[in-house]
Scaffold this motif. Structure first.
Motif, mmCIF file in Angstrom:
data_model
loop_
_atom_site.group_PDB
_atom_site.id
_atom_site.type_symbol
_atom_site.label_atom_id
_atom_site.label_comp_id
_atom_site.label_asym_id
_atom_site.label_seq_id
_atom_site.Cartn_x
_atom_site.Cartn_y
_atom_site.Cartn_z
ATOM 1 N N LYS A 1 0.812 -1.219 0.000
ATOM 2 C CA LYS A 1 0.000 0.000 0.000
ATOM 3 C C LYS A 1 0.846 1.270 0.000
ATOM 4 C CE LYS A 1 -4.197 -1.845 0.216
ATOM 5 N NZ LYS A 1 -5.270 -1.579 -0.764
ATOM 6 N N LEU A 2 1.935 1.241 -0.755
ATOM 7 C CA LEU A 2 2.817 2.394 -0.954
ATOM 8 C C LEU A 2 3.544 2.820 0.316
ATOM 9 C CD1 LEU A 2 0.709 4.558 -3.449
ATOM 10 C CD2 LEU A 2 2.450 2.833 -3.946
ATOM 11 N N ALA A 3 3.861 1.870 1.175
ATOM 12 C CA ALA A 3 4.773 2.154 2.287
ATOM 13 C C ALA A 3 6.184 2.283 1.728
ATOM 14 C CB ALA A 3 4.718 1.024 3.307
ATOM 15 N N PHE A 4 7.087 2.881 2.508
ATOM 16 C CA PHE A 4 8.475 2.983 2.057
ATOM 17 C C PHE A 4 9.058 1.598 1.783
ATOM 18 C CE2 PHE A 4 9.692 7.313 4.095
ATOM 19 C CZ PHE A 4 9.238 7.952 2.960
ATOM 20 N N LYS A 5 9.721 1.467 0.645
ATOM 21 C CA LYS A 5 10.388 0.213 0.311
ATOM 22 C C LYS A 5 11.801 0.199 0.857
ATOM 23 C CE LYS A 5 11.215 -2.898 -3.586
ATOM 24 N NZ LYS A 5 11.004 -3.101 -5.056
ATOM 25 N N ASP A 6 12.463 1.347 0.772
ATOM 26 C CA ASP A 6 13.820 1.509 1.283
ATOM 27 C C ASP A 6 13.915 2.818 2.049
ATOM 28 O OD1 ASP A 6 15.089 -0.850 0.049
ATOM 29 O OD2 ASP A 6 14.643 0.178 -1.832
ATOM 30 N N GLN A 7 15.044 3.051 2.650
ATOM 31 C CA GLN A 7 15.285 4.288 3.390
ATOM 32 C C GLN A 7 15.276 5.491 2.437
ATOM 33 O OE1 GLN A 7 15.415 4.697 6.612
ATOM 34 N NE2 GLN A 7 15.845 6.883 6.533
ATOM 35 N N TYR A 8 14.689 6.567 2.872
ATOM 36 C CA TYR A 8 14.719 7.783 2.059
ATOM 37 C C TYR A 8 16.136 8.335 2.026
ATOM 38 C CZ TYR A 8 14.985 10.484 6.412
ATOM 39 O OH TYR A 8 15.387 11.006 7.621
ATOM 40 N N LYS A 9 16.428 9.164 1.004
ATOM 41 C CA LYS A 9 17.756 9.756 0.914
ATOM 42 C C LYS A 9 17.678 11.118 0.223
ATOM 43 C CE LYS A 9 19.124 7.475 -3.425
ATOM 44 N NZ LYS A 9 20.183 6.639 -4.064
ATOM 45 N N ALA A 10 18.731 11.914 0.390
ATOM 46 C CA ALA A 10 18.793 13.245 -0.208
ATOM 47 C C ALA A 10 19.014 13.138 -1.710
ATOM 48 C CB ALA A 10 19.916 14.053 0.425
ATOM 49 N N MET A 11 18.282 13.970 -2.462
ATOM 50 C CA MET A 11 18.455 14.033 -3.910
ATOM 51 C C MET A 11 19.408 15.159 -4.287
ATOM 52 S SD MET A 11 16.419 11.572 -5.110
ATOM 53 C CE MET A 11 17.117 10.664 -3.713
ATOM 54 N N PHE A 12 19.203 16.367 -3.716
ATOM 55 C CA PHE A 12 20.098 17.497 -3.968
ATOM 56 C C PHE A 12 19.735 18.642 -3.041
ATOM 57 C CE2 PHE A 12 16.687 17.668 -7.172
ATOM 58 C CZ PHE A 12 16.094 18.873 -6.855
ATOM 59 N N TRP A 13 20.668 19.589 -2.861
ATOM 60 C CA TRP A 13 20.479 20.818 -2.095
ATOM 61 C C TRP A 13 20.530 22.019 -3.042
ATOM 62 C CZ3 TRP A 13 22.678 16.631 0.172
ATOM 63 C CH2 TRP A 13 22.396 16.371 1.523
ATOM 64 N N LEU A 14 20.011 23.150 -2.581
ATOM 65 C CA LEU A 14 20.213 24.406 -3.307
ATOM 66 C C LEU A 14 21.675 24.825 -3.216
ATOM 67 C CD1 LEU A 14 17.153 26.678 -2.375
ATOM 68 C CD2 LEU A 14 17.446 25.197 -4.361
ATOM 69 N N ASN A 15 22.102 25.596 -4.226
ATOM 70 C CA ASN A 15 23.474 26.117 -4.242
ATOM 71 C C ASN A 15 23.437 27.529 -4.805
ATOM 72 O OD1 ASN A 15 26.153 26.719 -4.477
ATOM 73 N ND2 ASN A 15 26.688 24.965 -5.764
ATOM 74 N N GLN A 16 23.073 28.483 -3.949
ATOM 75 C CA GLN A 16 22.933 29.868 -4.386
ATOM 76 C C GLN A 16 24.266 30.516 -4.726
ATOM 77 O OE1 GLN A 16 22.551 28.762 -1.309
ATOM 78 N NE2 GLN A 16 22.812 30.335 0.261
ATOM 79 N N TYR A 17 25.361 29.875 -4.357
ATOM 80 C CA TYR A 17 26.679 30.433 -4.651
ATOM 81 C C TYR A 17 27.095 30.198 -6.098
ATOM 82 C CZ TYR A 17 26.629 30.495 0.397
ATOM 83 O OH TYR A 17 26.258 30.706 1.708
ATOM 84 N N GLU A 18 26.463 29.235 -6.763
ATOM 85 C CA GLU A 18 26.741 28.979 -8.179
ATOM 86 C C GLU A 18 25.516 29.179 -9.059
ATOM 87 O OE1 GLU A 18 28.682 25.320 -9.016
ATOM 88 O OE2 GLU A 18 30.316 25.668 -7.597
ATOM 89 N N HIS A 19 24.340 29.134 -8.467
ATOM 90 C CA HIS A 19 23.093 29.286 -9.218
ATOM 91 C C HIS A 19 22.440 30.606 -8.807
ATOM 92 C CE1 HIS A 19 23.148 24.625 -8.645
ATOM 93 N NE2 HIS A 19 24.059 25.018 -9.517
ATOM 94 N N GLY A 20 22.651 31.635 -9.612
ATOM 95 C CA GLY A 20 22.176 32.968 -9.239
ATOM 96 C C GLY A 20 20.696 33.039 -8.994
ATOM 97 N N TRP A 21 19.906 32.287 -9.753
ATOM 98 C CA TRP A 21 18.451 32.357 -9.632
ATOM 99 C C TRP A 21 17.946 31.747 -8.332
ATOM 100 C CZ3 TRP A 21 14.937 28.274 -9.333
ATOM 101 C CH2 TRP A 21 15.472 26.999 -9.514
ATOM 102 N N GLU A 22 18.788 30.981 -7.633
ATOM 103 C CA GLU A 22 18.377 30.388 -6.360
ATOM 104 C C GLU A 22 18.583 31.344 -5.181
ATOM 105 O OE1 GLU A 22 19.189 25.692 -7.534
ATOM 106 O OE2 GLU A 22 20.429 26.666 -6.020
ATOM 107 N N ARG A 23 19.118 32.532 -5.436
ATOM 108 C CA ARG A 23 19.275 33.507 -4.353
ATOM 109 C C ARG A 23 17.926 34.088 -3.951
ATOM 110 N NH1 ARG A 23 24.113 37.203 -6.674
ATOM 111 N NH2 ARG A 23 23.078 36.625 -8.626
ATOM 112 N N PHE A 24 17.781 34.373 -2.676
ATOM 113 C CA PHE A 24 16.532 34.815 -2.061
ATOM 114 C C PHE A 24 16.238 36.274 -2.409
ATOM 115 C CE2 PHE A 24 13.805 35.416 1.844
ATOM 116 C CZ PHE A 24 12.940 34.378 1.591
ATOM 117 N N GLY A 25 15.007 36.716 -2.131
ATOM 118 C CA GLY A 25 14.627 38.121 -2.188
ATOM 119 C C GLY A 25 14.151 38.575 -3.556
#
Length: 586
Positions: free
Chosen positions: A183-207
């Motif tokens: 019934k769609l319970a977790f099959k394996d442990q969850y894991k990180a896919m990616f983080w933001l990187n505002q230092y290289e991706h200008g559009w990810e900067r706030f404001g």
């Protein structure tokens, strides 16, 4: 005989009015024309406003279902133009926030954002509002991780199920495989896919315009599979800013490893009336065309006051994902077949006729300015002294134009509405036009339509009308005060389109995330579109400017180490100029 003639005349006029009101619409205009809802959360703060955000549109059995944050229900459509609001037999007490939805075979699945144990719902008849519990899903996650802003993904080629989620400026986007046999319970442990990187991706900067050093937020995960590749999308850097956008990472497997797409963001609309395009989803219509939905910010009454937008989207021959936001809040044609290229042919070519044009109103409350309804700013507005039938606002287009559509955007000013009683919460008005300001004709009359709330009412006229003056005549709105943020008029003038701007330059700064743009103004232009991308034939990004704004701008949305190409066009009431020569920067 006179009595019979008058009776026949009344019948004929009534039929004409009905024809005007129920004319088959073939275009749409952002923000989407749905009955945005007041919600229970506003009771705590005693601030009343209509809102919609974090949209998911699902094509289920060739019909469309729209799910939106805290709306008490959802919307159903057969054509993506006319949306009917539905309530369900089963719905979470705390409502659906940033819901996940997926269509698999004959079943539509639905899951809410949560930090608790909550069920997945399913329906084989969502058009009837009938839902059942699929499971009592237990997330097995730390309380501060979620799954908040979830996305459900079923891989049709492998029959594997996955969930992605994340809404934080601390945590990444997460992913996990689900076990369909359990019934769609977790099959394996969850894991990180990616983080933001505002230092290289200008559009990810706030404001606003990426100007705030505060750590940005990632949210709104969504997965799309195309030509064997997995595109994991996300929203950033914050819903309350004009630069809210969707980006993507790409992988050969649903759980990665994922590679950042250098052409990001894929959906970006920081300029114009309906700014912001982040936290939505990607889906295909019945013709195979891709669409990308998103959240547009209002933020007048409350920071989370928002609207919904949709833009043509797709993948080019190199697998680059894009969403076309050029003239993204002007009327677009709803396609009846597969489009080509990047969907530019959907732009109706109907230009904005009302920008900064003179306005005369019947009454004005306190110091409210009528000029605010033509400034293309959803956070400024005009309010009438009284909310009563007959209040009017009249725009002088200053010359005869061909009017083809209007959009009326209401504001909840000092509202006291917290529920959505359809007998009370609805909007009605008439649109009239005139060549001389004396003789008026009714071109749209919503009083004969079924009662419906339309905070962003878009009206496509039955046929184009030549007019110099366009009038809104008020009939009903639920709020105690009649307030309108923008009365937008679309069509075409009879003169020449503007010329292409000259002396366009793009100079990249030492900080590669930024580029300085300059151009020479065109005297008869209303505004400009700057288009850019990572190749001359991939100018997928657009930033719109008005002619009365400065002709210099620091664009802070570039990715470090990526070459870019830029071009500019001007537009006015009569059309769009030829695109300038494309210039490249390393």
């Amino acid at each position: 005989m006179i009595w019979i003639f008058r009776s026949l005349l009344i019948i004929i006029l009534s039929c004409c009015t009905l024809h005007i009101s129920y004319a088959q619409q073939s275009t749409y205009c952002n923000p989407m024309d749905i009955d945005y809802k007041y919600n229970f959360e506003q009771l705590n703060e005693k601030v009343s406003y209509r809102s919609g955000a974090d949209p998911v549109i699902i094509n289920h059995k060739s019909e469309y279902f729209l799910f939106v944050t805290i709306s008490g229900g959802y919307w159903h459509s057969k054509d993506m133009l006319n949306w009917k609001y539905l309530t369900a037999n089963r719905w979470p007490f705390e409502d659906m926030c940033a819901p996940a939805a997926a269509s698999v075979n004959d079943t539509l699945f639905l899951f809410q954002s949560t930090f608790e144990s909550r069920p997945i719902l399913y329906s084989v008849a969502p058009e009837k509002g009938i839902w059942e519990f699929y499971n009592r899903w237990t997330p097995r996650l730390p309380k501060d991780i979620g799954p908040w802003d979830p996305a459900l993904f079923h891989d049709p080629d492998t029959n594997r199920w996955f969930m992605y989620w994340g809404s934080s400026n601390v945590y990444p986007i997460f992913g996990a495989e689900l076990d369909h046999s359990k019934k769609l319970a977790f099959k394996d442990q969850y894991k990180a896919m990616f983080w933001l990187n505002q230092y290289e991706h200008g559009w990810e900067r706030f404001g606003p315009n990426h100007s705030d050093p505060f750590k940005p937020f990632t949210e709104g995960a969504w997965m799309t599979k195309h030509n064997g590749k997995y595109y994991l999308q996300y929203g950033a850097p914050g819903t309350e800013y004009n630069v809210y956008a969707n980006g993507t990472y790409v992988a050969n497997d649903p759980l990665g490893p994922f590679t950042y797409a250098p052409y990001n963001p894929v959906s970006y609309k920081p300029g114009g009336f309906a700014t912001g395009a982040g936290h939505g989803n990607t889906f295909q219509d019945n013709h195979g065309n891709y669409w990308n939905t998103g959240t547009s910010w209002i933020g007048l009454n409350w920071a989370m006051e928002r609207r919904i937008v949709q833009h043509p989207a797709g993948f080019d021959k190199d697998g680059h994902m894009f969403a076309n936001t050029r003239f993204g809040d002007f009327p677009h044609k709803m396609p009846d077949k597969k489009w080509t290229g990047k969907g530019d042919e959907l732009f109706a070519g109907w230009m904005l006729l009302s920008y900064k044009k003179p306005v005369v109103v019947s009454t004005t409350l306190d110091t409210m300015s009528a000029s605010k309804i033509t400034d293309e700013n959803p956070r400024t507005f005009w309010a009438a002294k009284q909310n009563k039938p007959g209040e009017t606002l009249t725009i002088d287009l200053q010359k005869e134009q061909e009017v083809k559509a209007v959009q009326v955007n209401y504001t909840d000013y000092k509202s006291d509405i917290y529920d959505n009683n359809p007998e009370k919460v609805y909007t009605q008005f008439k649109i009239l036009t005139s060549l001389d300001g004396k003789k008026w004709i009714i071109v749209s009359d919503l009083t004969s339509d079924p009662k419906r709330d339309r905070p962003c009412a878009y009206i496509e006229l039955t046929k184009p009308v030549r007019a110099r003056y366009v009038r809104y005549e008020h009939v009903h709105v639920a709020s105690p005060i009649l307030a309108i943020s923008e009365f937008r008029i679309f069509g075409n003038g009879f003169e020449k389109a503007p010329t292409t701007p000259k002396k366009f330059t793009a100079i990249r700064q030492k900080d590669q995330r930024n580029v300085d743009l300059t151009w020479e103004k065109v005297a008869d232009a209303v505004g400009y579109n700057i288009l850019w991308g990572i190749a001359p034939g991939k100018l997928y990004q657009t930033y719109q400017f008005w002619n009365d704004e400065p002709n210099t701008f620091e664009l802070r949305a570039l990715n470090v180490g990526v070459p870019y190409f830029f071009a500019i066009e001007s537009f006015n009431e009569n059309g769009v100029s030829v695109l300038s020569e494309v210039i490249g920067i390393k």
